[in-house]
Design a protein around this motif. Structure first.
Motif, mmCIF file in Angstrom:
data_model
loop_
_atom_site.group_PDB
_atom_site.id
_atom_site.type_symbol
_atom_site.label_atom_id
_atom_site.label_comp_id
_atom_site.label_asym_id
_atom_site.label_seq_id
_atom_site.Cartn_x
_atom_site.Cartn_y
_atom_site.Cartn_z
ATOM 1 N N PHE A 236 -36.192 -84.693 130.191
ATOM 2 C CA PHE A 236 -35.302 -83.555 130.118
ATOM 3 C C PHE A 236 -34.346 -83.574 131.315
ATOM 4 N N LEU B 238 -30.204 -84.439 131.807
ATOM 5 C CA LEU B 238 -29.253 -83.603 132.537
ATOM 6 C C LEU B 238 -28.480 -84.420 133.551
ATOM 7 N N LYS C 138 -22.674 -65.224 138.873
ATOM 8 C CA LYS C 138 -22.582 -66.114 137.710
ATOM 9 C C LYS C 138 -21.870 -65.368 136.600
ATOM 10 N N GLU D 10 -16.834 -74.147 134.657
ATOM 11 C CA GLU D 10 -17.247 -74.977 133.523
ATOM 12 C C GLU D 10 -16.212 -74.886 132.422
ATOM 13 N N TRP E 131 -26.005 -74.488 135.679
ATOM 14 C CA TRP E 131 -24.834 -74.862 134.885
ATOM 15 C C TRP E 131 -25.082 -76.139 134.090
ATOM 16 N N LEU F 42 -27.995 -76.993 132.831
ATOM 17 C CA LEU F 42 -29.024 -76.775 131.813
ATOM 18 C C LEU F 42 -28.557 -75.893 130.656
ATOM 19 N N LYS F 43 -27.408 -75.250 130.831
ATOM 20 C CA LYS F 43 -27.027 -74.169 129.912
ATOM 21 C C LYS F 43 -27.013 -74.599 128.439
ATOM 22 N N LEU G 241 -28.538 -76.963 126.792
ATOM 23 C CA LEU G 241 -29.859 -77.185 126.205
ATOM 24 C C LEU G 241 -30.671 -75.903 126.123
#
Lengths: 205, 788
Positions: free
Chosen positions: A4, A8, A51, A181, B163, B165-166, B168
């Protein structure tokens, strides 16, 4: 879980390349910051994090504390609204996800995401622009305080839009980082109460 | 008209037609030479294994083992080194390898796998989640469990790495990836490896694994040497702090080829010197060289005959056959000594010596014919080769050779072997004592069927193999469980059954299997149906409701987990080998799924190979049709049993045939038994000394033992003829010289470093070394006919 994290990191690793020259002015600014950053032996700072994510109804505030000791020791911890964080000494680290949690040990060479995060933190703290240039195109947005925009190169642009880093007026440390992002989500981290070259307790690392 | 008269007649007939005879002979040998050049040789040890039954199938299945045909390269740091530096060095090596010789060089999973595997696993999870998985979910995802996972999701998003991991997390807020990743748990072909920066690292972090393929066949010795040179060149590009080791079958091929080349020079030198000495002592005639040309000539003729019958000719067979044709030189020697030292006209001398030669030859042919019924295709070829070769040698020795040799030029000067009474007793006593000792020790000889023990393993290669195993685990030492079916789905069904029986079995420490990732079609359908029912059923609704409550409490927006809900509603496509390849698991599929020539499909599972483990696995899989266990160690035992069975069968059958032939020839039990003395003595002493020295008996010893039988019988026949049928003293010289030439030619192989050649040398040296004195001393001591 390893795969996992690996996934990433691979996604993140797609940011290759070398920075383009951004003009003589920027070079002299960066050289100055780099020179000051090179003199940092220790650094400790509180931070607040905002955030702005579409998956949350509202802005998500958080706060925490950051420690650095030359050459490669880091401690990053959130104190609210949750308690979590990690500490890193060379390649070996430990992370925890709640207060009092003994946490789990990790080796940075086997944790690609943590490796990237740590490298970024170290690069910002030490003003290591040589390293940052290999992964981002840099633009000088403002000279006072120095504000840089870092655009990731290559395929990473499909994931991360850009970073914006603002240095303190003195140029001695980073004051604010914004991670933008694709799709509009972004994270802002503001450092305050920063102490440079002050004693930092050994047990923190 | 008897045999002697026919041969004498032929000698006289061709006496005036020598040119014609020689031209025809040269023509036939020339044709044989042309035929030999056009043969298709197969350098495959499979020819020396049974072509039917379990051993043959096991051998074919063993060839399909993962890594069996790949090159394993270990790049190691000589001291402490950063992982990044070792990766850089590995890249330097990979880039420096000759791309024509080293193909598909790689380490770690396919790049696509690293990028795509987790989203893909989540997407196909409905196909893979078993009833047990859903029970586990049910127990883990109660209200508290859902709360814990949602809080973990929240923490991950708020953390520094959130950011990344978002995407998934939106697809998998409940952490189902844990279940999905479990499906990959049984796919670790390299037990000792961990993944760092996309490379397989050893647990101590000091070595990186590279795996490469090559178009160079494993049996191509010239290609193997070229490959190794290319590897060494590439390894020289590495920094001084890094070293690289290659482990592959090619190193064995090259080492064996080099050893054989080195051996040949040494052995040829010794043989030539010994033969020259024998030539000077016993023959001393330029024309005696024709005697030695007989075996050379018949090798081509015999090989061509095999080529006419069999589509592919085993190079191993021809190599063995050439050794066995050492018998052929003896016929010529007997003719030479009869003509050179006999008294009378040439036709009579040839006719007289023709009886023992012909009977000796026919007895040997009869013994070899037994091999025509062997289970080993290589031995059947060997039988045809030897029968044809010995037949041709008889014709050349009796019909052609006498016209090329000098007649009556040398006086009688036989070796004195007459046995006075007292001396006879001593000889027989020593013989009996030695036989008893040999028979006693012979029981200690073990049969060794391990093919690897027949090839040379240099110390540095053995050390590299051991180091690779220490670093990466037994990547090439697993026992294989093949699930065989008429088609892929049938094979997958068997594989599923194997997995169910072995997963969690106390005797199976680790299991490599595709079963969790590639179940058969019916199982996938059943899993999908159950998955759908779970999430639309009361438990699923309960989990989703709890999740919505937690999401709301934690401040997630309404569409935060829409990808997750979409995944639950969508029916995924089945998992197939193609879809596994698409996400970067092509290596895994090609390693564990095989299409066989007979149309069947095999799916492979791997378990550690231990004797106790294999027995337990066999018991667990009993009754599961289509499942087959193949293990290198057990295969060696099977081959060993097969060799032992074949040897016993051959010795008994050949013994019967030889005794029958001797009975027809001599008709008197005493003479028959006397003629068998060299064979029995040779075999008993050979096995006895091997047993006493703790040596094992292998495939090569068997073939060399046949040489001992063939030659021993010939010696016996000649010496019985010598004692009873009026042959003169030149017989003793012929037996002695033929025995010594055999020792010079083949016994010298004992000096070889190559195990196969050495084995042949040991057998011949011990067997013939015992048969010669038995023939020359024991037979005269047993048969007290007057010596003329």
């Amino acid at each position: 879980m390893k795969l996992f994290r690996l996934f990433l990191v691979l996604t993140v690793l797609i940011w290759p390349g070398t920075a383009l020259a951004a003009g003589a002015d920027m070079d002299s600014v960066l050289n100055r910051l780099q020179e000051i950053g090179g003199r940092i032996e220790t650094l400790s700072s509180d931070f607040s994090q905002e955030k702005y994510l579409s998956v949350f109804q509202e802005m998500l505030p958080a706060a925490g504390r950051f420690y650095y000791r030359k050459p490669d020791q880091l401690r990053w911890e959130l104190t609210s609204p949750v308690t979590s964080g990690f500490v890193l000494k060379g390649k070996q680290g430990r992370r925890w996800s709640q207060a009092g949690d003994a946490g789990e040990r990790f080796d940075i060479s086997r944790e690609p995401v943590m490796k990237i995060v740590a490298e970024q933190l170290l690069a910002w703290t030490r003003a290591d622009f040589d390293r940052l240039r290999t992964e981002y195109d840099m633009r000088l947005l403002k000279e006072s305080p120095v504000t840089l925009r870092l655009d990731p190169k290559g395929g990473a642009a499909g994931f991360l839009d850009y970073l914006q880093i603002t240095f303190a007026e003195s140029g001695g440390h980073v004051q604010q980082v914004e991670v933008h992002e694709k799709g509009g989500d972004f994270t802002r981290i503001i450092f305050h109460g920063t102490a440079i070259n002050q004693p930092v307790a050994d047990e923190l690392f | 008209m008897n045999v002697s008269a026919v041969v004498a007649f032929l000698y006289r007939y061709f006496g005036s037609r020598r040119i014609f005879l020689l031209l025809v002979t040269i023509g036939v040998i020339g044709a044989g030479l042309l035929g030999f050049r056009s043969l298709t040789m197969q350098e495959n040890i499979a020819a020396m294994l049974p072509d039917g039954g379990r051993v043959a199938e096991d051998f074919r299945l063993l060839q399909q083992a993962p890594f069996a045909n790949k090159m394993v390269i270990t790049v190691s740091a000589k001291g402490e080194m950063e992982s990044g530096d070792l990766v850089s060095a590995t890249k330097i090596l990979a880039d420096s390898l000759d791309a024509d010789l080293f193909t598909d060089v790689g380490s770690g999973p396919d790049e696509r796998l690293q990028r795509e595997i987790l989203p893909w696993l989540l997407a196909v999870l409905p196909n893979l989640a078993t009833e047990e998985d859903l029970s586990l979910l049910e127990s883990q995802l109660d209200a508290a469990g859902v709360k814990a996972r949602m809080e973990e999701t929240y923490r991950s998003l708020i953390g520094l790495e959130g950011w990344a991991l978002k995407g998934l997390i939106r697809q998998d807020p409940l952490g189902l990836h844990r279940l999905a990743l479990e499906k990959m748990r049984h796919l670790n072909l390299v037990p000792g490896a961990r993944l760092v920066e996309g490379y397989f690292f050893s647990p101590d972090g000091r070595s990186v694994l590279l795996v490469a393929e090559t178009p160079v066949p494993m049996t191509d010795s010239a290609g193997a040497e070229k490959l190794l040179v290319a590897f060494e060149q590439a390894a020289r590009m590495l920094p001084d702090t890094v070293e690289a080791r290659l482990v592959s079958g090619h190193r064995y091929t090259a080492a064996n080829a080099q050893a054989i080349q080195g051996d040949l020079w040494r052995i040829l030198s010794v043989s030539i010197l010994a033969l020259a000495a024998l030539f000077l002592i016993f023959l001393r005639s330029a024309r005696a060289i024709f005697v030695f040309l007989i075996p050379v000539s018949v090798v081509c003729l015999a090989a061509t005959a095999v080529g006419l019958v069999y589509r592919e000719v085993s190079a191993v067979t021809i190599g063995f056959g050439a050794v066995l044709l050492g018998i052929a030189v003896d016929f010529g020697l007997h003719v030479y000594f009869a003509l050179r030292r006999g008294q009378g006209d040439a036709a009579t001398l040839v006719g007289k010596v023709s009886r023992p030669i012909l009977f000796g030859g026919l007895t040997t042919i009869a013994a070899f014919s037994v091999l025509l019924f062997s289970d080993l295709p290589g031995q059947r070829q060997l039988a045809l080769f030897s029968v044809t070769g010995i037949g041709a040698a008889l014709i050349l020795a009796l019909v052609v050779l006498p016209h090329l040799l000098p007649v009556g030029a040398r006086p009688q000067e036989s070796v004195r072997v007459s046995s006075p009474c007292g001396r006879r007793r001593v000889i027989l006593s020593i013989w009996v004592i030695l036989l008893i000792f040999g028979a006693w020790q012979a029981g200690r000889v073990d049969f060794n069927g391990d093919l690897r023990s027949m090839s040379l393993v240099p110390k540095d290669l053995a050390a590299d193999e051991a180091k690779a195993q220490q670093t990466w685990g037994k990547v090439r030492g697993h026992a294989m469980i093949w699930s065989l079916g008429e088609d892929l789905d049938q094979a997958l069904t068997v594989n599923d059954g194997v997995f169910r029986k072995l997963s969690g079995h106390p005797s199976v420490d680790s299991l490599v299997s595709l079963a969790t990732l590639l179940p058969p079609r019916a199982v996938q359908e059943e899993n999908r149906r159950r998955w759908r029912e779970f999430w639309t059923g009361p438990k699923g609704e309960e989990i989703l409701t709890a999740m919505e409550v937690q999401a709301s409490q934690l401040g997630f927006s309404s569409g935060a987990f829409s990808p997750f809900y979409a995944m639950l509603e969508k029916s995924p496509l089945s998992v197939t080998p193609d879809s596994l390849q698409d996400v970067g698991l092509a290596d895994m599929v090609s390693s564990l799924v095989a299409d066989f020539d007979d149309g069947r499909v095999g799916v492979l599972s791997l378990v550690p190979e231990t004797l106790a483990g294999l027995e337990a696995i066999e018991e667990a899989l009993e009754g599961l049709e289509g499942a087959r266990i193949v293990a290198q160690g057990r295969f060696a035992q099977d081959v060993s049993a097969s060799i032992q069975y074949d040897f016993t069968r051959f010795i008994l059958s050949a013994g019967l045939v030889v005794i029958l032939a001797l009975a027809i020839l001599f008709r008197r039990p005493r003479k028959i038994l006397a003629a068998l003395v060299p064979v029995v003595t040779g075999l008993v002493m050979m096995l006895g000394i091997m047993g006493a020295l703790g040596m094992t008996f292998n495939l090569f010893n068997i073939v060399a033992a046949i040489l001992v039988i063939g030659l021993g019988v010939d010696y016996g026949i000649f010496m019985v003829f010598r004692q009873c049928e009026g042959l003169d003293r030149s017989t003793e010289s012929a037996v002695l010289v033929s025995g010594l030439t055999t020792l010079a030619g083949f016994g010298a192989l004992v000096l070889a470093t190559h195990p196969a050649l050495h084995s042949i040398g040991v057998t011949v040296l011990l067997g013939i070394g015992a048969a010669i004195p038995a023939a020359l001393l024991v037979i005269p001591a047993l048969i007290r006919e007057p010596v003329r």
